[in-house]
Design a protein around this motif. Structure first.
Motif, PDB file in Angstrom:
ATOM      1  N   GLU A  45     -32.243  33.506  23.012  1.00 35.28           N
ATOM      2  CA  GLU A  45     -32.196  32.703  21.791  1.00 35.28           C
ATOM      3  C   GLU A  45     -32.353  33.581  20.552  1.00 35.28           C
ATOM      4  OE1 GLU A  45     -34.232  28.639  21.233  1.00 35.28           O
ATOM      5  OE2 GLU A  45     -35.554  30.030  20.147  1.00 35.28           O
ATOM      6  N   LEU A  46     -31.508  33.341  19.564  1.00 34.31           N
ATOM      7  CA  LEU A  46     -31.630  34.001  18.271  1.00 34.31           C
ATOM      8  C   LEU A  46     -32.200  33.006  17.273  1.00 34.31           C
ATOM      9  CD1 LEU A  46     -28.255  35.957  17.974  1.00 34.31           C
ATOM     10  CD2 LEU A  46     -30.421  36.730  18.945  1.00 34.31           C
ATOM     11  N   ASP A  47     -33.047  33.502  16.372  1.00 34.78           N
ATOM     12  CA  ASP A  47     -33.695  32.620  15.416  1.00 34.78           C
ATOM     13  C   ASP A  47     -33.901  33.372  14.090  1.00 34.78           C
ATOM     14  OD1 ASP A  47     -34.825  30.327  14.492  1.00 34.78           O
ATOM     15  OD2 ASP A  47     -36.759  30.607  15.470  1.00 34.78           O
ATOM     16  N   VAL A  48     -34.170  32.628  13.051  1.00 36.06           N
ATOM     17  CA  VAL A  48     -34.426  33.136  11.700  1.00 36.06           C
ATOM     18  C   VAL A  48     -33.224  33.932  11.174  1.00 36.06           C
ATOM     19  CG1 VAL A  48     -36.091  34.261  10.186  1.00 36.06           C
ATOM     20  CG2 VAL A  48     -36.869  33.361  12.387  1.00 36.06           C
ATOM     21  N   PRO A  49     -32.180  33.231  10.743  1.00 38.87           N
ATOM     22  CA  PRO A  49     -31.006  33.922  10.189  1.00 38.87           C
ATOM     23  C   PRO A  49     -31.344  34.582   8.863  1.00 38.87           C
ATOM     24  CG  PRO A  49     -30.839  31.553   9.848  1.00 38.87           C
ATOM     25  CD  PRO A  49     -32.028  31.761  10.729  1.00 38.87           C
ATOM     26  N   GLY A  61     -26.579  38.093  10.154  1.00 42.53           N
ATOM     27  CA  GLY A  61     -27.283  38.327  11.406  1.00 42.53           C
ATOM     28  C   GLY A  61     -28.558  37.517  11.518  1.00 42.53           C
ATOM     29  N   TRP A  62     -29.329  37.835  12.540  1.00 39.69           N
ATOM     30  CA  TRP A  62     -30.568  37.130  12.846  1.00 39.69           C
ATOM     31  C   TRP A  62     -31.700  38.148  12.945  1.00 39.69           C
ATOM     32  CZ3 TRP A  62     -29.866  31.767  13.802  1.00 39.69           C
ATOM     33  CH2 TRP A  62     -28.523  31.369  13.955  1.00 39.69           C
ATOM     34  N   SER A  63     -32.899  37.732  12.584  1.00 40.48           N
ATOM     35  CA  SER A  63     -34.018  38.679  12.571  1.00 40.48           C
ATOM     36  C   SER A  63     -34.936  38.547  13.779  1.00 40.48           C
ATOM     37  CB  SER A  63     -34.843  38.503  11.294  1.00 40.48           C
ATOM     38  OG  SER A  63     -35.374  37.193  11.210  1.00 40.48           O
ATOM     39  N   LYS A  64     -34.669  37.588  14.661  1.00 36.49           N
ATOM     40  CA  LYS A  64     -35.558  37.393  15.797  1.00 36.49           C
ATOM     41  C   LYS A  64     -34.755  36.995  17.033  1.00 36.49           C
ATOM     42  CE  LYS A  64     -39.721  34.819  17.205  1.00 36.49           C
ATOM     43  NZ  LYS A  64     -40.695  33.772  16.781  1.00 36.49           N
ATOM     44  N   ALA A  65     -35.110  37.583  18.182  1.00 32.50           N
ATOM     45  CA  ALA A  65     -34.466  37.242  19.457  1.00 32.50           C
ATOM     46  C   ALA A  65     -35.549  37.064  20.519  1.00 32.50           C
ATOM     47  CB  ALA A  65     -33.482  38.327  19.887  1.00 32.50           C
ATOM     48  N   SER A  66     -35.343  36.086  21.384  1.00 35.49           N
ATOM     49  CA  SER A  66     -36.319  35.819  22.443  1.00 35.49           C
ATOM     50  C   SER A  66     -35.619  35.609  23.775  1.00 35.49           C
ATOM     51  CB  SER A  66     -37.147  34.563  22.119  1.00 35.49           C
ATOM     52  OG  SER A  66     -37.876  34.718  20.929  1.00 35.49           O
ATOM     53  N   GLU A  92     -26.834  40.479  16.118  1.00 28.03           N
ATOM     54  CA  GLU A  92     -25.560  39.836  15.852  1.00 28.03           C
ATOM     55  C   GLU A  92     -25.411  38.602  16.749  1.00 28.03           C
ATOM     56  OE1 GLU A  92     -22.502  42.760  16.268  1.00 28.03           O
ATOM     57  OE2 GLU A  92     -23.267  44.012  14.629  1.00 28.03           O
ATOM     58  N   ASP A  93     -24.418  37.756  16.442  1.00 31.26           N
ATOM     59  CA  ASP A  93     -24.225  36.521  17.210  1.00 31.26           C
ATOM     60  C   ASP A  93     -24.075  36.802  18.705  1.00 31.26           C
ATOM     61  OD1 ASP A  93     -24.367  35.111  14.886  1.00 31.26           O
ATOM     62  OD2 ASP A  93     -22.243  34.563  14.805  1.00 31.26           O
ATOM     63  N   GLN A 109     -25.924  42.627  21.003  1.00 33.65           N
ATOM     64  CA  GLN A 109     -25.329  43.469  19.975  1.00 33.65           C
ATOM     65  C   GLN A 109     -26.318  43.505  18.811  1.00 33.65           C
ATOM     66  OE1 GLN A 109     -22.544  45.092  20.539  1.00 33.65           O
ATOM     67  NE2 GLN A 109     -21.986  44.037  22.429  1.00 33.65           N
ATOM     68  N   VAL A 110     -26.860  44.678  18.513  1.00 33.78           N
ATOM     69  CA  VAL A 110     -27.851  44.789  17.449  1.00 33.78           C
ATOM     70  C   VAL A 110     -27.527  45.962  16.535  1.00 33.78           C
ATOM     71  CG1 VAL A 110     -29.624  43.885  19.033  1.00 33.78           C
ATOM     72  CG2 VAL A 110     -29.451  46.349  18.665  1.00 33.78           C
ATOM     73  N   VAL A 111     -28.115  45.919  15.353  1.00 38.05           N
ATOM     74  CA  VAL A 111     -27.987  47.030  14.398  1.00 38.05           C
ATOM     75  C   VAL A 111     -29.393  47.418  13.952  1.00 38.05           C
ATOM     76  CG1 VAL A 111     -27.003  47.852  12.231  1.00 38.05           C
ATOM     77  CG2 VAL A 111     -25.765  46.150  13.600  1.00 38.05           C
ATOM     78  N   ARG A 112     -29.738  48.679  14.137  1.00 38.22           N
ATOM     79  CA  ARG A 112     -31.002  49.189  13.611  1.00 38.22           C
ATOM     80  C   ARG A 112     -30.757  49.608  12.159  1.00 38.22           C
ATOM     81  NH1 ARG A 112     -33.399  52.488  18.775  1.00 38.22           N
ATOM     82  NH2 ARG A 112     -35.128  51.088  19.245  1.00 38.22           N
ATOM     83  N   GLN A 113     -31.427  48.915  11.249  1.00 36.27           N
ATOM     84  CA  GLN A 113     -31.215  49.143   9.826  1.00 36.27           C
ATOM     85  C   GLN A 113     -32.400  49.904   9.232  1.00 36.27           C
ATOM     86  OE1 GLN A 113     -28.409  48.113   8.378  1.00 36.27           O
ATOM     87  NE2 GLN A 113     -27.861  46.029   8.948  1.00 36.27           N
ATOM     88  N   GLY A 114     -32.125  50.715   8.249  1.00 43.34           N
ATOM     89  CA  GLY A 114     -33.181  51.446   7.564  1.00 43.34           C
ATOM     90  C   GLY A 114     -32.788  51.762   6.133  1.00 43.34           C
ATOM     91  N   THR A 115     -33.778  51.891   5.270  1.00 46.86           N
ATOM     92  CA  THR A 115     -33.534  52.218   3.868  1.00 46.86           C
ATOM     93  C   THR A 115     -33.822  53.697   3.642  1.00 46.86           C
ATOM     94  OG1 THR A 115     -34.192  49.977   3.192  1.00 46.86           O
ATOM     95  CG2 THR A 115     -34.142  51.685   1.483  1.00 46.86           C
ATOM     96  N   LEU A 116     -32.798  54.417   3.178  1.00 47.02           N
ATOM     97  CA  LEU A 116     -32.952  55.842   2.904  1.00 47.02           C
ATOM     98  C   LEU A 116     -33.229  56.053   1.420  1.00 47.02           C
ATOM     99  CD1 LEU A 116     -30.046  57.396   5.003  1.00 47.02           C
ATOM    100  CD2 LEU A 116     -32.451  57.174   5.617  1.00 47.02           C
TER     101      LEU A 116
END
Length: 328
Positions: A45-49, A61-66, A92-93, A109-116
């Protein structure tokens, strides 16, 4: 004047109705997630878009997966990489095609995001795509691949991951995450100063370690040692998670140890460990009686089976393949 008042009343009604619909739409997006059912009765389950500024910064995308087990217990995936304004995991969906043919694996399918942030430059967000493989019976993240392999897909014949006509199944499904004994030995034998909490984070967090290597008689001592070291490192939430599972296991074992169960399927395979990759060539048949040695939330039960020769066999069996004697 009456016409004007009526017109204003109609405008207010329409405006209120549109506003209500907007609120309902936003509330639904916030409340309801995306879910895909797995063949064994589990689900992802994906939650919190992502919305507002977070969406502008990191995209769709979504910020939580269970992972939700057959017992409806919920396991948050990547619980130690929660998305913040500085970065984290974006999911991702879900895609039904990412379930393997047997239903044993699901690919996220996920993306690891970071602020440089560089001196003299405007901060920018960068991300890298990954395709973690989740074991469908336990919720264990077995591998965390990235790059071109993520562009592949499951073959229609067996659990084979094919990327540009190349079979890359072993890279996707052969577990690279460590169990409790392995983690503890790595920490003790390290020639450099190593923080155990960092080793655990590289294995996608303590909840994932325990999903991949469920608490049992064989690894209990290692988990106790790990919890103690985590307390020393002030990683109290991780230590508390282990201790909660230790308490839960002790209570459940007290309730079920010694209980007799009957095999409820035509063929119930036996396992050396509570994981699908530890399957043996041995199995029991419908009506065979086993005695519970230990039970946990992994979807497996540790049992003893007395053979006709008098030899006692101790193995793991799928919990959904047995039931209490006398229960239809």
């Amino acid at each position: 004047m009456k016409v004007t008042n009526s017109f204003l009343a109609i405008r207010k009604f329409i405006f209120g109705l549109v506003s209500l619909c907007f609120v309902i739409a936003v509330f639904s997006e916030m409340t309801y997630g995306m879910q895909v059912s797995l063949p064994g009765g589990q689900s992802i389950e994906l939650d919190v878009p992502l919305t507002g500024e977070m969406k502008n910064r990191f995209g769709e995308g979504w910020s939580k997966a269970s992972f939700i087990g057959k017992d409806r217990q919920r396991l948050q995936l990547f619980s130690e990489e929660n998305l913040t304004e500085h970065g984290g995991i974006v999911f991702e969906d879900l895609d039904q095609r990412n379930i393997s043919v047997s239903g044993n694996f699901f690919v996220l399918q996920v993306v690891r995001q970071g602020t440089l942030e560089n001196a003299g430059e405007k901060p920018r967000v960068e991300g890298r795509e990954y395709c973690p493989v989740v074991e469908a019976t336990t919720g264990c993240i077995v591998t965390m691949q990235t790059g071109e392999i993520c562009g592949g897909g499951w073959s229609s014949k067996g659990d084979r991951w094919i990327d540009a006509s190349v079979d890359r199944t072993s890279e996707m499904t052969e577990r690279t995450t460590s169990g409790a004994d392995e983690l503890w030995k790595e920490f003790l034998n390290s020639s450099v100063h190593l923080k155990l909490r960092d080793v655990i984070t590289s294995n996608m967090g303590i909840s994932n370690v325990m999903a991949c290597d469920p608490l049992g008689d064989a690894n209990r001592k290692s988990y106790l040692a790990i919890a103690g070291q985590l307390k020393i490192e002030k990683a109290n939430s991780q230590a508390a998670y282990i201790e909660s599972k230790l308490t839960e296991s002790a209570v459940k074992s007290t309730q079920l140890n010694g209980e007799r169960l009957g095999v409820s399927v035509d063929r119930a395979w036996l396992y050396d460990r509570p994981n699908v990759d530890a399957k043996t060539r041995m199995y029991l048949v419908r009506g065979d009686i086993v005695t519970v040695v230990e039970s946990n939330n992994s979807g497996f039960t540790h049992v003893e089976y007395s053979e006709k020769s008098g030899h006692v066999l101790r193995k793991w069996i799928r919990t959904d393949c047995v039931k209490r004697v006398g229960v239809n």
